[in-house]
Design an enzyme around this catalytic site. Structure first.
Site, PDB file in Angstrom:
ATOM      1  N   CYS A  25       0.862  -1.179   0.000  1.00  0.00           N
ATOM      2  CA  CYS A  25       0.000   0.000   0.000  1.00  0.00           C
ATOM      3  C   CYS A  25       0.899   1.230   0.000  1.00  0.00           C
ATOM      4  O   CYS A  25       2.122   1.142   0.133  1.00  0.00           O
ATOM      5  CB  CYS A  25      -0.909   0.005   1.220  1.00  0.00           C
ATOM      6  N   HIS A  54       5.712  -5.182   8.705  1.00  0.00           N
ATOM      7  CA  HIS A  54       5.714  -6.566   9.165  1.00  0.00           C
ATOM      8  C   HIS A  54       5.926  -7.523   7.995  1.00  0.00           C
ATOM      9  O   HIS A  54       4.989  -8.156   7.494  1.00  0.00           O
ATOM     10  CB  HIS A  54       4.417  -6.881   9.908  1.00  0.00           C
ATOM     11  N   GLU A 142       0.601  -0.658  16.285  1.00  0.00           N
ATOM     12  CA  GLU A 142      -0.241   0.495  15.959  1.00  0.00           C
ATOM     13  C   GLU A 142      -1.125   0.884  17.139  1.00  0.00           C
ATOM     14  O   GLU A 142      -1.302   2.070  17.432  1.00  0.00           O
ATOM     15  CB  GLU A 142      -1.108   0.198  14.728  1.00  0.00           C
ATOM     16  N   THR A 182      -6.152   0.744  11.901  1.00  0.00           N
ATOM     17  CA  THR A 182      -6.390   0.880  10.454  1.00  0.00           C
ATOM     18  C   THR A 182      -6.427  -0.444   9.707  1.00  0.00           C
ATOM     19  O   THR A 182      -6.848  -0.484   8.549  1.00  0.00           O
ATOM     20  CB  THR A 182      -5.303   1.766   9.804  1.00  0.00           C
ATOM     21  N   CYS A 212      -8.092   1.633   6.780  1.00  0.00           N
ATOM     22  CA  CYS A 212      -7.492   2.302   5.624  1.00  0.00           C
ATOM     23  C   CYS A 212      -8.022   1.730   4.319  1.00  0.00           C
ATOM     24  O   CYS A 212      -8.509   0.601   4.247  1.00  0.00           O
ATOM     25  CB  CYS A 212      -5.970   2.249   5.707  1.00  0.00           C
ATOM     26  N   SER A 240       1.504  -9.763  10.731  1.00  0.00           N
ATOM     27  CA  SER A 240       0.864  -8.700   9.949  1.00  0.00           C
ATOM     28  C   SER A 240      -0.644  -8.778  10.149  1.00  0.00           C
ATOM     29  O   SER A 240      -1.299  -9.717   9.706  1.00  0.00           O
ATOM     30  CB  SER A 240       1.208  -8.867   8.465  1.00  0.00           C
ATOM     31  N   SER A 241      -1.199  -7.764  10.802  1.00  0.00           N
ATOM     32  CA  SER A 241      -2.632  -7.771  11.096  1.00  0.00           C
ATOM     33  C   SER A 241      -3.455  -7.818   9.818  1.00  0.00           C
ATOM     34  O   SER A 241      -4.387  -8.615   9.690  1.00  0.00           O
ATOM     35  CB  SER A 241      -3.001  -6.516  11.906  1.00  0.00           C
ATOM     36  N   ASN A 242      -3.129  -6.977   8.836  1.00  0.00           N
ATOM     37  CA  ASN A 242      -3.971  -6.942   7.636  1.00  0.00           C
ATOM     38  C   ASN A 242      -3.891  -8.256   6.863  1.00  0.00           C
ATOM     39  O   ASN A 242      -4.867  -8.688   6.260  1.00  0.00           O
ATOM     40  CB  ASN A 242      -3.611  -5.739   6.758  1.00  0.00           C
ATOM     41  N   SER A 285       1.976  -5.363   3.355  1.00  0.00           N
ATOM     42  CA  SER A 285       3.424  -5.230   3.560  1.00  0.00           C
ATOM     43  C   SER A 285       4.221  -6.319   2.842  1.00  0.00           C
ATOM     44  O   SER A 285       5.414  -6.481   3.091  1.00  0.00           O
ATOM     45  CB  SER A 285       3.741  -5.247   5.064  1.00  0.00           C
TER      46      SER A 285
END
Length: 336
Positions: A25, A54, A142, A182, A212, A240-242, A285
């Site tokens: 991103c 991450h 975060e 986010t 986001c 990595s959360s996302n 990421s």
């Protein structure tokens, strides 16, 4: 189990549906650029507090170029106190730049501008004397950074719908507001917000959703692809959360195999025996080269065709810190 179609190459056929957008991103792209350009401008070493993003592949690549990663500023040797130190894309508590200033350190802040937006929202709510709820995951950098923008005890963390149901206002005369991490699951967050709004109709929401654009777009792409494939791979790191949320979305959409992988050598081929259709995406990421590595690994065992499934266009880019704006950018761009 699906029947495998044999081809002239004697390899079973596999259709890969490649999600777009996927991967980097704008915030991740900016953070990596900051480290690379700082190395170009100031030379080695450049210190980075916490993983810049991450992803081990990205971090290892920056280490090879001369970046040194630390968890806290006191790990930086006194003789290197004048070297640049960079704060990660996830953001940091206010105590960290204050500590850097006290140590006379030169620092660059790679916090994603969308995370900084949440920090500003928290400060506005605090100034307006609102009680603040943060929807997020305990221990995530975060969340630590966002809660650290304000005095301890000011922000209450809400992780689940049960937390939202259990929360009790200490003072009913104080207005209530919520902000969010986010990189959350859009659907899970909507459920938590619904509980809060049912219980507290006067709760103040963000002017614009805190999750986001990249998190939302990548989850929407998975929702579109996952129902039509037998398995889904998310390229990304376990912390990595996302990326974890993308795997959960695929699972929720009915994929019998939905796995998070960092590299091709982690593929458990038994999971994909008999599979004729595969969805593939990457967390925000994860660089595109790792996606290509996964495709190449499948191409060795299957007769692969790739279809790109695009659900959104991404054209957002963020400005670099002014100290680096005179430097030519040299990094992989987001895959919109």
């Amino acid at each position: 189990m699906s029947t495998m179609t044999q081809t002239a190459t004697n390899k079973p056929s596999l259709e890969i549906k490649l999600c777009a957008p996927r991967g980097f991103c704008a915030g991740v792209d900016r953070a990596i650029q900051i480290v690379e350009l700082a190395l170009q401008k100031y030379g080695q070493p450049v210190y980075v507090r916490h993983e810049i993003v991450h992803n081990k592949y990205v971090v290892d690549g920056l280490k090879a170029k001369g970046a040194i990663f630390v968890e806290e500023l006191d790990e930086i040797p006194a003789e290197h106190a004048e070297r640049p130190v960079i704060f990660s894309a996830h953001g940091v508590p206010k105590s960290v730049p204050a500590d850097a200033q006290q140590r006379n350190m030169f620092y660059l802040d790679a916090t994603c501008p969308l995370v900084s937006k949440v920090h500003k929202e928290a400060e506005i709510h605090f100034r307006r004397e609102r009680d603040i709820l943060l929807i997020g995951h305990a221990g995530h950098p975060e969340v630590i950074g966002t809660m650290g923008q304000l005095p301890q005890g000011t922000v209450t963390l809400i992780e689940t719908e049960d937390d939202a149901r259990r929360f009790e206002r200490e003072r009913s005369d104080r207005p209530l507001a919520y902000i969010t991490q986010t990189t959350l699951s859009v659907d899970d967050t909507a459920g938590i917000v619904s509980v809060l709004q049912d219980r507290f109709p006067d709760i103040v929401a963000p002017h614009k959703e805190d999750i986001c654009y990249a998190t939302t777009n990548r989850q929407e792409a998975v929702k579109h692809v996952a129902p039509g494939v037998e398995a889904m791979i998310v390229v990304g790191a376990p912390n990595s959360s996302n990326s974890q949320r993308l795997r959960e979305v695929a699972e929720r959409e009915g994929c019998r195999v939905a796995v998070l992988l960092q590299r091709a050598d982690e593929i458990n081929w038994a999971d994909f025996e008999g599979v004729t259709s595969l969805g593939l995406t990457a967390g925000a990421s994860a660089p595109e080269t790792l996606v290509e590595e996964i495709i190449s690994a499948f191409d060795e065992r299957f007769d692969v065709t790739v279809e790109i499934v695009r659900t959104a266009e991404e054209t957002i880019a963020f400005n670099l810190p002014r100290e680096l704006r005179d430097m030519p950018a040299q990094t992989e761009k987001a895959t919109g």
